[in-house]
Design a protein around this motif. Structure first.
Motif, PDB file in Angstrom:
ATOM      1  N   PRO A 180       0.841  -1.195   0.000  1.00  0.00           N
ATOM      2  CA  PRO A 180       0.000   0.000   0.000  1.00  0.00           C
ATOM      3  C   PRO A 180       0.878   1.248   0.000  1.00  0.00           C
ATOM      4  O   PRO A 180       1.997   1.233   0.507  1.00  0.00           O
ATOM      5  CB  PRO A 180      -0.785  -0.116   1.309  1.00  0.00           C
ATOM      6  N   TYR A 181       0.376   2.294  -0.583  1.00  0.00           N
ATOM      7  CA  TYR A 181       1.075   3.567  -0.533  1.00  0.00           C
ATOM      8  C   TYR A 181       0.052   4.692  -0.494  1.00  0.00           C
ATOM      9  O   TYR A 181      -1.118   4.467  -0.725  1.00  0.00           O
ATOM     10  CB  TYR A 181       2.075   3.722  -1.677  1.00  0.00           C
ATOM     11  N   SER A 182       0.513   5.854  -0.151  1.00  0.00           N
ATOM     12  CA  SER A 182      -0.305   7.042   0.082  1.00  0.00           C
ATOM     13  C   SER A 182      -0.655   7.058   1.573  1.00  0.00           C
ATOM     14  O   SER A 182      -0.898   6.019   2.170  1.00  0.00           O
ATOM     15  CB  SER A 182      -1.571   7.052  -0.755  1.00  0.00           C
ATOM     16  N   GLU A 183      -0.646   8.228   2.130  1.00  0.00           N
ATOM     17  CA  GLU A 183      -0.773   8.342   3.589  1.00  0.00           C
ATOM     18  C   GLU A 183      -2.080   7.787   4.136  1.00  0.00           C
ATOM     19  O   GLU A 183      -2.095   7.057   5.122  1.00  0.00           O
ATOM     20  CB  GLU A 183      -0.625   9.803   4.004  1.00  0.00           C
ATOM     21  N   LEU A 193       0.602  -0.955   7.779  1.00  0.00           N
ATOM     22  CA  LEU A 193      -0.447   0.018   8.080  1.00  0.00           C
ATOM     23  C   LEU A 193      -0.663   0.195   9.576  1.00  0.00           C
ATOM     24  O   LEU A 193      -0.508  -0.747  10.353  1.00  0.00           O
ATOM     25  CB  LEU A 193      -1.760  -0.421   7.435  1.00  0.00           C
ATOM     26  N   GLU A 194      -1.085   1.379   9.934  1.00  0.00           N
ATOM     27  CA  GLU A 194      -1.505   1.670  11.304  1.00  0.00           C
ATOM     28  C   GLU A 194      -2.918   1.119  11.494  1.00  0.00           C
ATOM     29  O   GLU A 194      -3.574   0.702  10.533  1.00  0.00           O
ATOM     30  CB  GLU A 194      -1.493   3.190  11.542  1.00  0.00           C
ATOM     31  N   GLU A 195      -3.404   1.123  12.714  1.00  0.00           N
ATOM     32  CA  GLU A 195      -4.751   0.600  12.996  1.00  0.00           C
ATOM     33  C   GLU A 195      -5.840   1.286  12.186  1.00  0.00           C
ATOM     34  O   GLU A 195      -6.814   0.655  11.787  1.00  0.00           O
ATOM     35  CB  GLU A 195      -5.065   0.710  14.485  1.00  0.00           C
ATOM     36  N   VAL A 203       7.348   4.256   8.893  1.00  0.00           N
ATOM     37  CA  VAL A 203       7.352   3.091   8.001  1.00  0.00           C
ATOM     38  C   VAL A 203       7.718   3.491   6.570  1.00  0.00           C
ATOM     39  O   VAL A 203       8.511   2.816   5.913  1.00  0.00           O
ATOM     40  CB  VAL A 203       5.978   2.387   8.037  1.00  0.00           C
ATOM     41  N   MET A 204       7.139   4.576   6.094  1.00  0.00           N
ATOM     42  CA  MET A 204       7.417   5.098   4.753  1.00  0.00           C
ATOM     43  C   MET A 204       7.437   6.616   4.851  1.00  0.00           C
ATOM     44  O   MET A 204       6.377   7.250   4.912  1.00  0.00           O
ATOM     45  CB  MET A 204       6.351   4.655   3.749  1.00  0.00           C
ATOM     46  N   ALA A 205       8.605   7.202   4.881  1.00  0.00           N
ATOM     47  CA  ALA A 205       8.731   8.649   5.107  1.00  0.00           C
ATOM     48  C   ALA A 205       7.964   9.463   4.067  1.00  0.00           C
ATOM     49  O   ALA A 205       7.383  10.495   4.389  1.00  0.00           O
ATOM     50  CB  ALA A 205      10.202   9.058   5.131  1.00  0.00           C
TER      51      ALA A 205
END
Length: 118
Positions: free
Chosen positions: A38-41, A77-79, A87-89
């Motif tokens: 996954p990507y994007s905040e 991913l966070e909750e 995790v991904m700056a």
């Protein structure tokens, strides 16, 4: 998806071609195909949908006994479904910590493959 704005179908086709080439080039290899991370905040970003669709489609490549598919994306991913800068700056490329997560996810997959062959 990024630079050329390819469609989900284009990305799937590209992945299928890479898998087919790997099968031809390495006739005895068992192929471990990982889902796109996954990507994007934020969880509701359109890019997340593209990734989910693509992973659902490429997961069907496991019909071939030489291909195993694993989707390890949830581990990043966070909750709430967001991606942390830890995790991904840039919300795309794993940081050192992100690669630690990647390694922890990959380790049992690889251990299981090598154990089965022995």
């Amino acid at each position: 998806f990024g630079h050329r704005e390819d469609s989900v179908q284009d990305v799937v086709l590209g992945i299928e071609r890479v898998v087919e080439q790997a099968k031809r080039s390495y006739e005895n290899a068992q192929i471990i195909l990982l889902g796109i991370l996954p990507y994007s905040e934020h969880a509701d970003a359109i890019q997340r949908e593209w990734v989910k669709e693509t992973n659902a489609m490429i997961s069907k490549l496991v019909k071939d006994p030489r291909v195993d598919f694993y989707d390890i994306g949830e581990a990043f991913l966070e909750e709430d479904g967001s991606i942390s800068t830890r995790v991904m700056a840039d919300f795309l490329h794993p940081t050192e910590y992100g690669y630690e997560i990647f390694a922890r996810q990959l380790e049992p997959i690889l251990a299981g493959k090598f154990t089965k062959q022995n």
